[in-house]
Enzyme design. Structure first.
Site, PDB file in Angstrom:
ATOM      1  CD1 TRP A   8      -2.083  -1.927   0.157  1.00 18.76           C
ATOM      2  CD2 TRP A   8      -3.003  -1.031   1.976  1.00 18.76           C
ATOM      3  NE1 TRP A   8      -3.711  -1.987   0.075  1.00 18.76           N
ATOM      4  CE2 TRP A   8      -4.024  -1.781   1.333  1.00 18.76           C
ATOM      5  CE3 TRP A   8      -3.478  -0.378   3.019  1.00 18.76           C
ATOM      6  CZ2 TRP A   8      -5.578  -2.174   2.154  1.00 18.76           C
ATOM      7  CZ3 TRP A   8      -5.209  -0.949   3.622  1.00 18.76           C
ATOM      8  CH2 TRP A   8      -5.725  -1.465   3.234  1.00 18.76           C
ATOM      9  CE  LYS A   9       4.270   1.224  -4.602  1.00 18.88           C
ATOM     10  NZ  LYS A   9       5.099   1.322  -5.766  1.00 18.88           N
ATOM     11  CD  GLU A  91       8.190   3.948  -4.228  1.00 21.74           C
ATOM     12  OE1 GLU A  91       7.212   3.542  -3.066  1.00 21.74           O
ATOM     13  OE2 GLU A  91       7.163   3.258  -5.049  1.00 21.74           O
ATOM     14  N   GLY A 161       5.110   2.590  -9.921  1.00 18.28           N
ATOM     15  CA  GLY A 161       3.668   4.036 -10.393  1.00 18.28           C
ATOM     16  C   GLY A 161       4.023   4.331 -12.300  1.00 18.28           C
ATOM     17  CB  SER A 191       3.247  -0.746 -14.230  1.00 19.54           C
ATOM     18  OG  SER A 191       3.338   0.604 -13.500  1.00 19.54           O
ATOM     19  N   GLY A 212       1.547  -2.408  -6.441  1.00 17.15           N
ATOM     20  CA  GLY A 212       1.089  -1.282  -5.855  1.00 17.15           C
ATOM     21  C   GLY A 212      -0.226  -0.581  -5.707  1.00 17.15           C
ATOM     22  N   GLY A 213       0.427   0.279  -6.552  1.00 13.01           N
ATOM     23  CA  GLY A 213      -1.062   1.185  -6.789  1.00 13.01           C
ATOM     24  C   GLY A 213      -2.492   0.099  -7.502  1.00 13.01           C
TER      25      GLY A 213
HETATM   26  P1  13P Z   1       2.717   0.028  -9.003  1.00 13.69           P
HETATM   27  O1  13P Z   1       2.599  -1.539  -8.651  1.00 13.69           O
HETATM   28  O2  13P Z   1       1.728   1.389  -8.903  1.00 13.69           O
HETATM   29  O3  13P Z   1       3.223   0.056  -9.599  1.00 13.69           O
HETATM   30  O4  13P Z   1       4.096  -0.538  -8.082  1.00 13.69           O
HETATM   31  C1  13P Z   1       4.700  -1.396  -7.624  1.00 13.69           C
HETATM   32  C2  13P Z   1       5.527  -1.312  -6.103  1.00 13.69           C
HETATM   33  O5  13P Z   1       6.389  -0.571  -6.157  1.00 13.69           O
HETATM   34  C3  13P Z   1       5.327  -2.884  -5.635  1.00 13.69           C
HETATM   35  O6  13P Z   1       6.109  -2.469  -4.835  1.00 13.69           O
END
Ligand code: 13P
Length: 230
Positions: A8-9, A91, A161, A191, A212-213
């Site tokens: 979820w960041k 990140e 992302g 992605s 992620g997203g």
């Molecule tokens: P996204 O799926 O938003 O590109 O992020 C990938 C990610 O960094 C999962 O840790």
């Protein structure tokens, strides 16, 4: 079994929303034959009660306790029922400035205190353009403990992302390279969406996804899980 992980960041912004999202995901994913992991921000961990997913943390410190202002220890996480941690997300490497030596200590401490590790590797765009992606990943892998409780996540920084996933060919060759070097499971991240999940899940050497997203959208996340479990 393949692994589906939600990172979820730093989302969502409220407890209400976190509880709502987690419960929806927990219900939807119930019957999928996958190892299902949810990595929320630290502060939500003690509040989320999941029946079908295992809780993870997005980071961890490498000491069990002491004078380390702002840090969270592996023993604290274990005490809350956490089973997994992410170490070395891009990140944290590129925004926070974490370096390989620190990541090695975090991974080793996590294993010592009984946590499983998703250890992230992946090259930046300029490194791929210079043809350095294998050497970059090889260097990152040299800091990874060789332990079956570690899973590698290959996340090319330029695919995170951005809506621009790595191609099946790029993923297949890098996953084969990583498996050859460390012999561990390898997840793909970058992605992953419902529209590409079927194609990416079919790639040789993909043991799961780190999402992620799309993991903040329960229905889409579920459909990614369906593609992965075929
Ligand atoms: P996204 O799926 O938003 O590109 O992020 C990938 C990610 O960094 C999962 O840790």
């Amino acid at each position: 079994m393949r692994i589906l992980a939600a990172n979820w960041k730093m989302n969502p912004e409220t407890v209400d929303e976190a509880l709502r999202l987690a419960s929806r995901i927990d219900t939807l994913l119930k019957d999928l034959p996958l190892v299902k992991l949810l990595f929320p921000p630290y502060v939500y961990i003690p509040l989320l009660k999941l029946e079908n997913l295992t809780l993870g943390a997005q980071d961890v410190f490498y000491e069990p306790k002491g004078a380390f202002t702002g840090e969270i220890s592996p023993t604290m996480l274990r005490d809350l029922g956490v089973g997994w941690v992410i170490v070395g997300h891009s990140e944290r490497r590129n925004v926070i400035g974490e370096v390989d030596e620190v990541l090695r200590k975090k991974a080793e401490a996590s294993l010592r205190y009984g946590l499983n590790v998703v250890y992230c590797v992946g090259e930046r765009l300029e490194e791929r353009e210079r043809g350095e992606h294998f050497s970059v990943v090889e260097r990152q892998l040299s800091f990874v403990p060789r332990d079956e409780r570690v899973v590698i996540a290959y996340e090319p920084v330029w695919a995170i992302g951005t809506g621009r996933n790595a191609t099946p060919e790029q993923i297949e060759e890098m996953h084969a390279f990583i498996k050859d070097r460390v012999g561990l499971k390898v997840l793909y991240g970058g992605s992953v969406k419902e529209k590409n999940a079927g194609e990416l899940a079919a790639v040789e050497g993909v043991d799961g996804f780190l999402v992620g997203g799309a993991s903040l959208r329960p229905e889409e996340f579920y459909r990614i899980g369906v593609a992965l479990s075929r």
